[in-house]
Design an enzyme around this catalytic site. Structure first.
Site, PDB file in Angstrom:
ATOM      1  N   ARG A   1       0.822  -1.211   0.000  1.00  0.00           N
ATOM      2  CA  ARG A   1       0.000   0.000   0.000  1.00  0.00           C
ATOM      3  C   ARG A   1       0.857   1.264   0.000  1.00  0.00           C
ATOM      4  NH1 ARG A   1      -3.758   1.930   4.399  1.00  0.00           N
ATOM      5  NH2 ARG A   1      -3.005   0.132   5.521  1.00  0.00           N
ATOM      6  N   TYR A   2       2.065   1.176   0.547  1.00  0.00           N
ATOM      7  CA  TYR A   2       2.983   2.313   0.585  1.00  0.00           C
ATOM      8  C   TYR A   2       4.211   1.942  -0.238  1.00  0.00           C
ATOM      9  CZ  TYR A   2       0.097   3.288   4.693  1.00  0.00           C
ATOM     10  OH  TYR A   2      -0.957   3.498   5.539  1.00  0.00           O
TER      11      TYR A   2
ATOM     12  N   ARG B   1       7.300  -0.022   1.835  1.00  0.00           N
ATOM     13  CA  ARG B   1       7.074  -1.083   2.816  1.00  0.00           C
ATOM     14  C   ARG B   1       5.885  -1.942   2.441  1.00  0.00           C
ATOM     15  NH1 ARG B   1       5.398   4.004   4.138  1.00  0.00           N
ATOM     16  NH2 ARG B   1       3.995   4.379   5.898  1.00  0.00           N
TER      17      ARG B   1
ATOM     18  N   CYS C   1      -3.909 -16.523  16.150  1.00  0.00           N
ATOM     19  CA  CYS C   1      -3.383 -15.793  17.305  1.00  0.00           C
ATOM     20  C   CYS C   1      -3.627 -16.635  18.547  1.00  0.00           C
ATOM     21  CB  CYS C   1      -4.110 -14.456  17.492  1.00  0.00           C
ATOM     22  SG  CYS C   1      -4.033 -13.389  16.058  1.00  0.00           S
TER      23      CYS C   1
ATOM     24  N   CYS D   1      -8.251 -10.536  19.954  1.00  0.00           N
ATOM     25  CA  CYS D   1      -8.649  -9.239  20.496  1.00  0.00           C
ATOM     26  C   CYS D   1      -9.960  -8.853  19.850  1.00  0.00           C
ATOM     27  CB  CYS D   1      -7.609  -8.177  20.174  1.00  0.00           C
ATOM     28  SG  CYS D   1      -5.925  -8.724  20.494  1.00  0.00           S
TER      29      CYS D   1
ATOM     30  N   CYS E   1      -9.909  -6.370  17.007  1.00  0.00           N
ATOM     31  CA  CYS E   1      -9.028  -6.642  15.863  1.00  0.00           C
ATOM     32  C   CYS E   1      -9.572  -6.010  14.578  1.00  0.00           C
ATOM     33  CB  CYS E   1      -8.874  -8.142  15.656  1.00  0.00           C
ATOM     34  SG  CYS E   1      -7.734  -8.530  14.308  1.00  0.00           S
TER      35      CYS E   1
ATOM     36  N   ARG F   1      -8.404  -6.621  11.561  1.00  0.00           N
ATOM     37  CA  ARG F   1      -8.257  -7.508  10.410  1.00  0.00           C
ATOM     38  C   ARG F   1      -9.141  -8.749  10.563  1.00  0.00           C
ATOM     39  NH1 ARG F   1      -2.477  -7.646   9.464  1.00  0.00           N
ATOM     40  NH2 ARG F   1      -2.550  -5.753   8.203  1.00  0.00           N
TER      41      ARG F   1
ATOM     42  N   ASP G   1     -10.298   1.757  13.496  1.00  0.00           N
ATOM     43  CA  ASP G   1     -10.700   1.678  12.096  1.00  0.00           C
ATOM     44  C   ASP G   1     -12.194   1.373  11.992  1.00  0.00           C
ATOM     45  OD1 ASP G   1      -8.098   2.077  11.101  1.00  0.00           O
ATOM     46  OD2 ASP G   1      -7.598  -0.022  11.492  1.00  0.00           O
TER      47      ASP G   1
ATOM     48  N   ASP H   1      -5.998   5.387  10.115  1.00  0.00           N
ATOM     49  CA  ASP H   1      -5.816   4.709   8.828  1.00  0.00           C
ATOM     50  C   ASP H   1      -7.098   4.985   8.055  1.00  0.00           C
ATOM     51  OD1 ASP H   1      -4.570   3.093   6.927  1.00  0.00           O
ATOM     52  OD2 ASP H   1      -3.847   1.703   8.472  1.00  0.00           O
TER      53      ASP H   1
ATOM     54  N   LYS I   1      -2.369   5.800   6.331  1.00  0.00           N
ATOM     55  CA  LYS I   1      -2.271   6.420   7.652  1.00  0.00           C
ATOM     56  C   LYS I   1      -1.935   7.906   7.534  1.00  0.00           C
ATOM     57  CE  LYS I   1      -0.475   2.241   9.881  1.00  0.00           C
ATOM     58  NZ  LYS I   1      -0.256   1.409   8.686  1.00  0.00           N
TER      59      LYS I   1
HETATM   60  C1  LIG Z   1       0.529   0.346   8.751  1.00  0.00           C
HETATM   61  C2  LIG Z   1       0.996  -0.329   7.557  1.00  0.00           C
HETATM   62  C3  LIG Z   1       2.346  -0.307   7.194  1.00  0.00           C
HETATM   63  C4  LIG Z   1       3.408   0.354   8.052  1.00  0.00           C
HETATM   64  O1  LIG Z   1       3.219   1.731   8.151  1.00  0.00           O
HETATM   65  P1  LIG Z   1       4.248   2.595   9.030  1.00  0.00           P
HETATM   66  O2  LIG Z   1       3.605   3.961   9.050  1.00  0.00           O
HETATM   67  O3  LIG Z   1       5.550   2.580   8.319  1.00  0.00           O
HETATM   68  O4  LIG Z   1       4.333   1.972  10.367  1.00  0.00           O
HETATM   69  C5  LIG Z   1       2.708  -0.945   6.033  1.00  0.00           C
HETATM   70  N1  LIG Z   1       1.811  -1.564   5.254  1.00  0.00           N
HETATM   71  C6  LIG Z   1       0.504  -1.592   5.567  1.00  0.00           C
HETATM   72  C7  LIG Z   1      -0.438  -2.277   4.651  1.00  0.00           C
HETATM   73  C8  LIG Z   1       0.049  -0.989   6.733  1.00  0.00           C
HETATM   74  O5  LIG Z   1      -1.245  -1.046   7.062  1.00  0.00           O
HETATM   75  S1  SF4 Z   2      -5.123  -7.464  17.052  1.00  0.00           S
HETATM   76 FE1  SF4 Z   2      -5.945  -9.128  15.744  1.00  0.00          FE
HETATM   77  S2  SF4 Z   2      -4.151  -9.997  14.725  1.00  0.00           S
HETATM   78 FE2  SF4 Z   2      -3.388  -8.788  16.471  1.00  0.00          FE
HETATM   79  S3  SF4 Z   2      -3.173 -10.264  18.165  1.00  0.00           S
HETATM   80 FE3  SF4 Z   2      -5.200  -9.327  18.335  1.00  0.00          FE
HETATM   81  S4  SF4 Z   2      -6.578 -10.697  17.213  1.00  0.00           S
HETATM   82 FE4  SF4 Z   2      -4.493 -11.205  16.593  1.00  0.00          FE
END
Ligand SMILES: *Cc1c(COP(=O)(O)O)cnc(C)c1O
Ligand code: SF4
Length: 371
Positions: A108-109, A112, A121, A125, A128, A130, A291, A328, A335
């Site tokens: 996405r960036y 990275r 996990c 949480c 979470c 995701r 989010d 985000d 972000k």
């Molecule tokens: C948050 C995130 C990152 C890392 O972002 P930083 O601002 O560098 O910590 C990289 N890829 C994805 C998809 C993310 O959601």
């Molecule tokens: S936030 Fe989501 S991915 Fe991270 S430890 Fe908790 S349940 Fe697992």
């Protein structure tokens, strides 16, 4: 993905070493430890899209059973609030699926990428973000999926960092993690790897000398440990001891806190958390606004309150102890930092106008020759 209780258990038990600790995975066993509230009782685990229940007994023991509002309990005990309609929320607000370049790699960036090492996990949480992926019992990335992702990173030299995320990457065994690191570092010895894990908070016993020794052999580029501590009560001796092992081995530790209603949305709690993190050599890195993920509305803090917390923290904390409050943005906007405006604009003489943290006004003129 629907999975029967047996496969769920098999996956949980599969985790490295966790077989010698108890993991609570059903409402019935949970009721042996806590008197569930109405909202907790009303949670229906048979609803297919729900995040599984899993609480290691280590974490459960940190919860005050007498307090239905315990900040750790809120994070791990499911509640019907997760299953109420949540207007405006989405399954994938960060548009991770459309930014996926291989099955498990999100780009996405520019510099990275995030690699979904596993969806498993030790502890799920309830906040979470995701949830579309986490706890769906697909398991660790296959060799093929890992190889594809490694090839992508090899072909895209602008990528300098990879996040090993999930799920929790430390549910992989040391040898599986070793293979994964080797897959990427054999093609890109210069690749910085972030180990994104909640294990120091959820199950610190996972961080063994063996794990650290394994990591230390990969010395061509740094690792960074990215933790998630949301409340000072999570910073037990075992937890900080686990992080110390990384830091002592030359792996810096950074923390990402999720701002959570009823858990840590109080300035004194966040102040204490950040100071304790810093004292334990963990740099407070991000404080995340929640989010827009389905099932998490009850955790979201109104933005105005978040901004007020950030403003007060900035006054109280040192620069090192201060995290970046960030959001985000929906639809994959990425972000951006959140803060009250200190730069207000320009005055009649074309000098910049600032507000100080105490609310006073200061001006700062650009050099005359460059206006
Ligand atoms: C948050 C995130 C990152 C890392 O972002 P930083 O601002 O560098 O910590 C990289 N890829 C994805 C998809 C993310 O959601
Ligand atoms: S936030 Fe989501 S991915 Fe991270 S430890 Fe908790 S349940 Fe697992």
């Amino acid at each position: 993905m629907a999975l029967d209780e047996n496969s769920r258990l098999r996956y949980t038990m599969h985790m490295h070493k966790i077989h010698d600790t108890a993991v609570i995975t059903s409402k019935e066993t949970l009721q042996d430890h806590l008197v569930l509230t109405e909202e907790e009782l009303a949670f229906d685990p048979s609803i297919n899209s729900s995040l599984p229940l899993s609480i290691p007994s280590y974490f459960l023991n940190l919860i005050d059973p007498q307090n239905p509002d315990d900040p750790l309990r809120k994070q791990v005990v499911p509640s019907v609030n997760e299953q109420l309609p949540d207007l405006g929320a989405m399954k994938d607000p960060l548009a991770e699926v459309s930014h996926s370049v291989t099955e498990r790699l999100i780009h996405r960036y520019p510099a990275r990428v995030a690699f979904l090492t596993t969806d498993i996990c030790p502890m799920y949480c309830r906040h979470c973000f995701r949830r579309r992926f986490t706890g769906t019992f697909q398991g660790p990335a296959s060799e093929k999926q890992t190889e594809e992702a490694a090839q992508y990173v090899a072909d895209h030299r602008q990528v300098t960092e990879i996040l090993f995320t999930g799920g929790d990457v430390l549910t992989l065994s040391d040898s599986r993690l070793e293979q994964m690191i080797r897959a990427f570092r054999s093609k890109r010895p210069d690749l910085i790897i972030r180990i994104c894990t909640r294990m120091p908070a959820s199950y610190p016993m996972r961080i063994t000398d063996g794990l650290i020794t394994m990591l230390k052999q990969f010395d061509t580029a740094p690792f960074y440990l990215m933790t998630q501590f949301n409340h000072p009560k999570e910073l037990t001796e075992q937890a900080t001891g686990a992080v110390n092992r990384f830091v002592d081995a030359g792996i810096p530790a950074m923390n990402q806190t999720v701002l959570l209603s009823g858990v840590n949305d109080e300035v004194s709690v966040l102040e204490d958390l950040c100071n304790k993190l810093l004292f334990n050599r963990i740099k407070p890195y991000y404080l995340f606004q929640g989010d827009l993920v389905e099932g998490t509305a009850h955790f979201r803090v109104p933005l105005e309150k978040g901004l007020a917390l950030e403003e007060e923290l900035r006054k109280r904390l040192s620069g090192l102890a201060m995290p970046v409050y960030a959001i985000d943005l929906p639809n994959g906007g990425g972000k951006v930092p959140l803060s009250r405006a200190y730069l207000i604009g320009k005055n009649a003489e074309n000098a910049w106008l600032f507000k100080t943290t105490e609310g006073e006004i200061r001006t700062y003129p650009d050099p005359l020759t460059q206006r």
